[in-house]
Design a protein around this motif. Structure first.
Motif, PDB file in Angstrom:
ATOM      1  N   LEU A   7      24.082  31.429   8.474  1.00  0.00           N
ATOM      2  CA  LEU A   7      23.316  30.269   9.025  1.00  0.00           C
ATOM      3  C   LEU A   7      22.960  30.644  10.391  1.00  0.00           C
ATOM      4  CD1 LEU A   7      22.143  27.225   8.914  1.00  0.00           C
ATOM      5  CD2 LEU A   7      24.398  26.334   9.471  1.00  0.00           C
ATOM      6  N   ALA A   8      21.952  30.220  11.165  1.00  0.00           N
ATOM      7  CA  ALA A   8      21.595  30.489  12.345  1.00  0.00           C
ATOM      8  C   ALA A   8      21.967  29.212  13.257  1.00  0.00           C
ATOM      9  CB  ALA A   8      20.270  30.663  12.794  1.00  0.00           C
ATOM     10  N   GLY A   9      22.892  29.418  14.125  1.00  0.00           N
ATOM     11  CA  GLY A   9      23.715  28.298  14.793  1.00  0.00           C
ATOM     12  C   GLY A   9      22.540  27.688  16.000  1.00  0.00           C
ATOM     13  N   GLU A  10      21.432  28.693  16.024  1.00  0.00           N
ATOM     14  CA  GLU A  10      20.252  28.312  16.968  1.00  0.00           C
ATOM     15  C   GLU A  10      19.281  29.427  16.893  1.00  0.00           C
ATOM     16  OE1 GLU A  10      19.935  27.182  21.916  1.00  0.00           O
ATOM     17  OE2 GLU A  10      21.828  27.852  20.780  1.00  0.00           O
ATOM     18  N   GLU A  11      18.127  28.765  17.128  1.00  0.00           N
ATOM     19  CA  GLU A  11      16.845  29.679  17.116  1.00  0.00           C
ATOM     20  C   GLU A  11      16.360  29.891  18.434  1.00  0.00           C
ATOM     21  OE1 GLU A  11      15.744  29.087  12.137  1.00  0.00           O
ATOM     22  OE2 GLU A  11      14.300  28.306  13.898  1.00  0.00           O
ATOM     23  N   TYR A  12      15.800  30.946  18.791  1.00  0.00           N
ATOM     24  CA  TYR A  12      15.551  31.106  20.136  1.00  0.00           C
ATOM     25  C   TYR A  12      14.014  31.473  20.403  1.00  0.00           C
ATOM     26  CZ  TYR A  12      20.621  31.649  20.430  1.00  0.00           C
ATOM     27  OH  TYR A  12      21.884  31.503  20.248  1.00  0.00           O
ATOM     28  N   GLY A  13      13.350  31.117  21.274  1.00  0.00           N
ATOM     29  CA  GLY A  13      12.079  31.751  21.609  1.00  0.00           C
ATOM     30  C   GLY A  13      10.681  30.869  21.318  1.00  0.00           C
ATOM     31  N   LEU A  71      21.136  23.682  17.758  1.00  0.00           N
ATOM     32  CA  LEU A  71      22.585  23.663  17.480  1.00  0.00           C
ATOM     33  C   LEU A  71      23.135  22.391  16.786  1.00  0.00           C
ATOM     34  CD1 LEU A  71      25.436  25.010  17.626  1.00  0.00           C
ATOM     35  CD2 LEU A  71      25.639  24.172  19.681  1.00  0.00           C
ATOM     36  N   ASP A  72      22.843  21.280  17.160  1.00  0.00           N
ATOM     37  CA  ASP A  72      23.001  20.165  16.447  1.00  0.00           C
ATOM     38  C   ASP A  72      22.573  20.099  15.102  1.00  0.00           C
ATOM     39  OD1 ASP A  72      24.010  19.089  18.827  1.00  0.00           O
ATOM     40  OD2 ASP A  72      22.389  17.697  19.175  1.00  0.00           O
ATOM     41  N   GLU A  73      21.505  20.484  14.633  1.00  0.00           N
ATOM     42  CA  GLU A  73      20.886  20.499  13.307  1.00  0.00           C
ATOM     43  C   GLU A  73      21.659  21.535  12.732  1.00  0.00           C
ATOM     44  OE1 GLU A  73      16.064  19.576  13.954  1.00  0.00           O
ATOM     45  OE2 GLU A  73      16.812  21.680  14.281  1.00  0.00           O
ATOM     46  N   ALA A  74      22.080  22.850  13.191  1.00  0.00           N
ATOM     47  CA  ALA A  74      22.881  23.689  12.647  1.00  0.00           C
ATOM     48  C   ALA A  74      24.085  23.127  11.907  1.00  0.00           C
ATOM     49  CB  ALA A  74      23.159  24.987  13.286  1.00  0.00           C
ATOM     50  N   VAL A  75      24.756  22.359  12.871  1.00  0.00           N
ATOM     51  CA  VAL A  75      26.112  21.808  12.703  1.00  0.00           C
ATOM     52  C   VAL A  75      25.857  20.852  11.369  1.00  0.00           C
ATOM     53  CG1 VAL A  75      27.786  20.124  13.465  1.00  0.00           C
ATOM     54  CG2 VAL A  75      27.087  22.022  15.081  1.00  0.00           C
ATOM     55  N   ILE A  87      31.110  29.286   6.468  1.00  0.00           N
ATOM     56  CA  ILE A  87      29.888  29.415   7.033  1.00  0.00           C
ATOM     57  C   ILE A  87      30.026  30.709   7.982  1.00  0.00           C
ATOM     58  CG2 ILE A  87      28.132  28.053   8.651  1.00  0.00           C
ATOM     59  CD1 ILE A  87      28.785  26.910   5.781  1.00  0.00           C
ATOM     60  N   HIS A  88      28.977  31.263   8.051  1.00  0.00           N
ATOM     61  CA  HIS A  88      28.911  32.696   8.908  1.00  0.00           C
ATOM     62  C   HIS A  88      27.754  32.354   9.901  1.00  0.00           C
ATOM     63  CE1 HIS A  88      28.360  37.389   8.814  1.00  0.00           C
ATOM     64  NE2 HIS A  88      28.620  36.857   9.940  1.00  0.00           N
ATOM     65  N   VAL A  89      27.920  32.147  11.085  1.00  0.00           N
ATOM     66  CA  VAL A  89      27.054  31.545  12.307  1.00  0.00           C
ATOM     67  C   VAL A  89      26.538  32.747  13.019  1.00  0.00           C
ATOM     68  CG1 VAL A  89      26.789  30.100  14.357  1.00  0.00           C
ATOM     69  CG2 VAL A  89      28.503  29.587  12.500  1.00  0.00           C
ATOM     70  N   THR A  90      25.285  32.783  12.868  1.00  0.00           N
ATOM     71  CA  THR A  90      24.300  33.959  13.563  1.00  0.00           C
ATOM     72  C   THR A  90      23.530  33.119  14.241  1.00  0.00           C
ATOM     73  OG1 THR A  90      23.051  35.730  13.149  1.00  0.00           O
ATOM     74  CG2 THR A  90      22.920  34.227  11.429  1.00  0.00           C
ATOM     75  N   GLY A  91      22.302  33.820  14.824  1.00  0.00           N
ATOM     76  CA  GLY A  91      21.172  33.641  15.499  1.00  0.00           C
ATOM     77  C   GLY A  91      19.946  34.144  15.269  1.00  0.00           C
ATOM     78  N   ASN A 150      28.501  28.536  19.453  1.00  0.00           N
ATOM     79  CA  ASN A 150      28.011  27.839  18.285  1.00  0.00           C
ATOM     80  C   ASN A 150      28.934  27.951  17.097  1.00  0.00           C
ATOM     81  OD1 ASN A 150      25.641  27.514  19.960  1.00  0.00           O
ATOM     82  ND2 ASN A 150      24.289  28.934  19.109  1.00  0.00           N
ATOM     83  N   ALA A 151      29.346  28.997  16.931  1.00  0.00           N
ATOM     84  CA  ALA A 151      30.370  28.974  15.801  1.00  0.00           C
ATOM     85  C   ALA A 151      31.529  28.114  16.112  1.00  0.00           C
ATOM     86  CB  ALA A 151      30.919  30.392  15.498  1.00  0.00           C
ATOM     87  N   ALA A 152      31.947  27.985  17.172  1.00  0.00           N
ATOM     88  CA  ALA A 152      32.962  26.928  17.496  1.00  0.00           C
ATOM     89  C   ALA A 152      32.610  25.473  16.984  1.00  0.00           C
ATOM     90  CB  ALA A 152      33.620  27.178  18.781  1.00  0.00           C
ATOM     91  N   ALA A 153      31.518  25.079  17.484  1.00  0.00           N
ATOM     92  CA  ALA A 153      30.814  24.026  17.395  1.00  0.00           C
ATOM     93  C   ALA A 153      30.696  23.555  15.733  1.00  0.00           C
ATOM     94  CB  ALA A 153      29.498  23.926  18.089  1.00  0.00           C
ATOM     95  N   VAL A 154      30.446  24.851  14.862  1.00  0.00           N
ATOM     96  CA  VAL A 154      30.510  24.299  13.674  1.00  0.00           C
ATOM     97  C   VAL A 154      31.728  24.228  13.133  1.00  0.00           C
ATOM     98  CG1 VAL A 154      29.929  25.549  11.381  1.00  0.00           C
ATOM     99  CG2 VAL A 154      28.237  25.689  13.402  1.00  0.00           C
TER     100      VAL A 154
END
Length: 702
Positions: free
Chosen positions: A246-252, A259-263, A277-281, A305-309
């Motif tokens: 799962l992407a912890g965040e999407e950029y650009g 991040l809140d949505e990913a959590v 959960i495998h936290v990527t970006g 981001n992984a720590a937040a999850v």
């Protein structure tokens, strides 16, 4: 004393799966399968990482509906029983080496290049809006553009908004794929919910504009991913652990996953049956921010981001994104994450976990973050590694011991010379390295000023020289007579490239430098013809005090004190010139970069090149392409672009162009009767990648 890694090396558990340590090889596409079938070359790759000590090995992306929804015909398929024997052979090989196997499963959706090549519309939650900013492609060569286009047969993508029947088909197909993974004897399946693939685009507001139960609020956008996870879990039960990437965040781009949505999505996916959960970006535009995600340049890029999850879920969390061993140890020991995925680092050195376990951390060959490996995926080709030529060709290892020991003299202590010496000593030869400098590294030392990751490679080589007992003679020039005095059986010349002064009016002025003269100034060895008296004196003082011994120290010092004028012109915008221009601009200089060609940053790998050009411009470098320098004066550089003439003020001029191979010493030694090989830039300018690979070509057979 070597660092220990008790947390990273401790056993762990994901669902029903027991793991010997917390080191994970994440999915890194190899693109070597044959029409979806895993073959021996791919098995050897993963088995090498398992034998190297990884606790969990995750395959590259495998297409659940192959060839539909596939990004490449060279990726493994999961859609038919004919793929099971290859998967079973892979599982057996990984298990024999003591690791567990996870098969990553996906449907590539709107980036399924095989569908485009075969005139199939790409599945998407909603019709795409807009397109990529592709302006960075100005710095890709015509050959690179052709190779990228070939992956889709040069065709333009079309799209189909998924119906409810399509969604039901996708869920069933994923469950069927999981059944095949279980029958093949794997230990886990990873469901890909990131990187612009089908489940990931359903999850974000930018791509998913549906108004039914699969669109709108986050719970609706996560519905399809949860249905897939639930269907997979229902089908395989406890036969497989179910991981979710799962992407912890999407950029650009606006509207990307936050991040809140990913959590929040992680909590829903856990409830659906995810065992980890495998936290990527994900950088949403690969031509603009690929180095933000999925392959970040920043160390520990997604750790927060992984720590937040991890703070919100009860299942293990895997961190990825340049998680170096020391970073992983600290994070796992602190309970911020449970496992550490190290992709490019395990490509560079598959033995990393074993070396950490055995207290040999200093022997881990570092990844230099050059992006050469992952750039090949843009071309649907097989990754290769700048520092590990055995990647993709595991038969090169183990090194073959020599039948008879020789005394080999290596002339030059740059990357080619050091790698040659290391390999020869590993195989059993007696090796002496000679270099006219007062330190190891050659151009590798100098490049570490602008590219800090190269310093890690330099320190590794220094440690290997000491470990292997290689004799080193610094401050020693090499001539036929001095080499003869060493009585070698063989000589390897690794004296590097030739960097001439610019052959144009003013090219011999004292404020005009090449890479060689700049290095001489920094090392305090410059002669009267290699710079002004002030710079020469400062260089000697730095050498005497030891301040300039460390590239890191020089980087820090030059942020506070850089004894050159405010206006700098860099001539030549290839790898060296581009990085040097950014280095100087970061330190407050007004930099003009003049490049005679069209593409900047060659031969950097494309993602790194695109980022480097963007970063240089962001630091204020004034970039001019197709610029022909006509004259250098005491205070300016003049050039033309077509019919127009220009001039820029210059207190310092750096000529970073015209680098060429040359090894006159090798000819002299051969004429004197010595057996000689030439490696590195002395035979063909190829920078670190060329240096290391040419060293292997010679040193593995000598």
């Amino acid at each position: 004393m070597s660092q220990s890694f008790p947390a990273l090396m401790s056993p762990g558990r994901i669902g029903p799966m027991e793991l010997r340590n917390r080191v994970v090889l994440p999915a890194m596409d190899m693109n070597v399968s044959e029409d979806g079938v895993i073959e021996e070359r791919e098995i050897a790759h993963y088995a090498a990482r398992a034998a190297g000590g990884a606790g969990l090995v995750i395959t590259g992306a495998c297409a659940i509906a192959f060839p539909h929804g596939a990004a490449s015909t060279k990726e493994p398929g999961l859609s038919e029983d004919r793929f099971v024997p290859g998967l079973r052979a892979l599982a057996d090989a990984v298990h024999a080496a003591g690791a567990k196997l996870c098969v990553q499963s996906t449907h590539h959706g709107k980036v399924a290049r095989v569908d485009t090549a075969n005139d199939r519309p790409l599945l998407a939650p909603s019709p795409p809006t807009g397109g990529y900013d592709m302006s960075a492609l100005v710095d890709s060569t015509p050959d690179e553009l052709r190779r990228m286009a070939s992956a889709t047969a040069g065709k333009q993508a079309t799209y189909r908004e998924m119906t409810h029947d399509d969604i039901a088909w996708l869920v069933d197909t994923w469950a069927d794929a999981a059944e095949r993974v279980a029958r093949a004897g794997a230990d886990a399946i990873e469901v890909h919910v990131a990187h612009g693939y089908i489940l990931g685009v359903f999850l974000n507001r930018r791509d998913n504009r549906r108004t039914d139960e699969y669109g709108g609020p986050l719970a609706n956008r996560a519905r399809l991913a949860c249905e897939v996870v639930r269907a997979v879990k229902d089908r395989v039960g406890d036969r497989l652990a179910v991981l979710v990437r799962l992407a912890g965040e999407e950029y650009g781009e606006d509207g990307g996953l936050t991040l809140d949505e990913a959590v929040e999505a992680s909590v829903l996916l856990e409830a659906a049956g995810a065992d980890a959960i495998h936290v990527t970006g994900w950088g949403r535009n690969p031509f603009d921010n690929f180095t933000d995600g999925p392959l970040p340049a920043q160390v520990g890029a997604y750790l927060d981001n992984a720590a937040a999850v991890r703070a919100r879920v009860g299942v293990p969390v895997i961190a990825v994104g340049r998680v170096l061993p020391e970073v992983a140890e600290e994070a796992i020991a602190a309970g911020r994450v449970d496992f550490a995925a190290m992709g490019r680092q395990l490509l560079a050195d598959p033995e990393l976990p074993n070396k950490l376990r055995d207290g040999r951390a200093e022997q881990v060959r570092p990844c230099i973050n050059c992006y050469l490996c992952v750039a090949e995926n843009f071309f649907d080709d097989t990754p290769f590694c700048a520092v590990n030529p055995a990647l993709g060709n595991e038969t090169l290892l183990p090194l073959r011991p020599v039948s008879a020991t020789k005394h080999v003299v290596v002339v030059g202590a740059g990357p080619a010379g050091l790698e040659t010496a290391r390999l020869l000593a590993e195989r059993g030869h007696r090796v002496t390295v000679v270099d006219k400098s007062d330190r190891l590294g050659g151009t590798l030392w100098f490049s570490a000023l602008t590219t800090p990751d190269n310093e890690r490679l330099l320190r590794w080589h220094e440690a290997e020289v000491a470990r292997l007992g290689i004799a080193v003679r610094l401050r020693t020039g090499a001539t036929v007579e001095s080499v003869r005095a060493l009585r070698p059986d063989h000589v390897v010349v690794a004296t590097g490239a030739v960097r001439p002064r610019p052959d144009l009016p003013g090219g011999d002025l004292p404020h005009v430098h090449t890479g060689d003269t700049l290095r001489a100034l920094l090392l305090g060895t410059a002669t009267a013809g290699e710079g002004g008296a002030v710079l020469r004196t400062l260089g000697r003082l730095g050498r005497a005090s030891g301040v300039t011994r460390s590239p890191e120290a020089v980087r820090r010092l030059t942020r506070r004190f850089l004894p050159v004028g405010k206006d700098v012109v860099v001539v030549g915008g290839s790898l060296v010139g581009l990085e040097l221009a950014e280095f100087l601009a970061e330190r407050g200089r007004r930099v003009t970069l003049l490049h005679e060609g069209r593409q900047l940053g060659l031969p950097m790998a494309m993602p790194r090149r695109w980022t480097a050009v963007k970063a240089a411009a962001g630091h204020g470098v004034d970039i001019h392409r197709q610029a022909v320098v006509t004259r250098i004066t005491g205070s300016a550089v003049e050039w033309t672009e077509g019919e127009r003439s220009f001039s820029a003020p210059a207190d310092l001029v750096v000529h970073a162009d015209g680098t060429c191979a040359g090894s006159p010493l090798a000819d002299d030694l051969r004429n004197a009767g010595f057996a000689v090989d030439v490696v590195g830039d002395a035979v063909d300018v190829g920078y670190i990648h060329g240096a290391v690979h040419s060293a292997w070509e010679v040193a593995t057979v000598l």
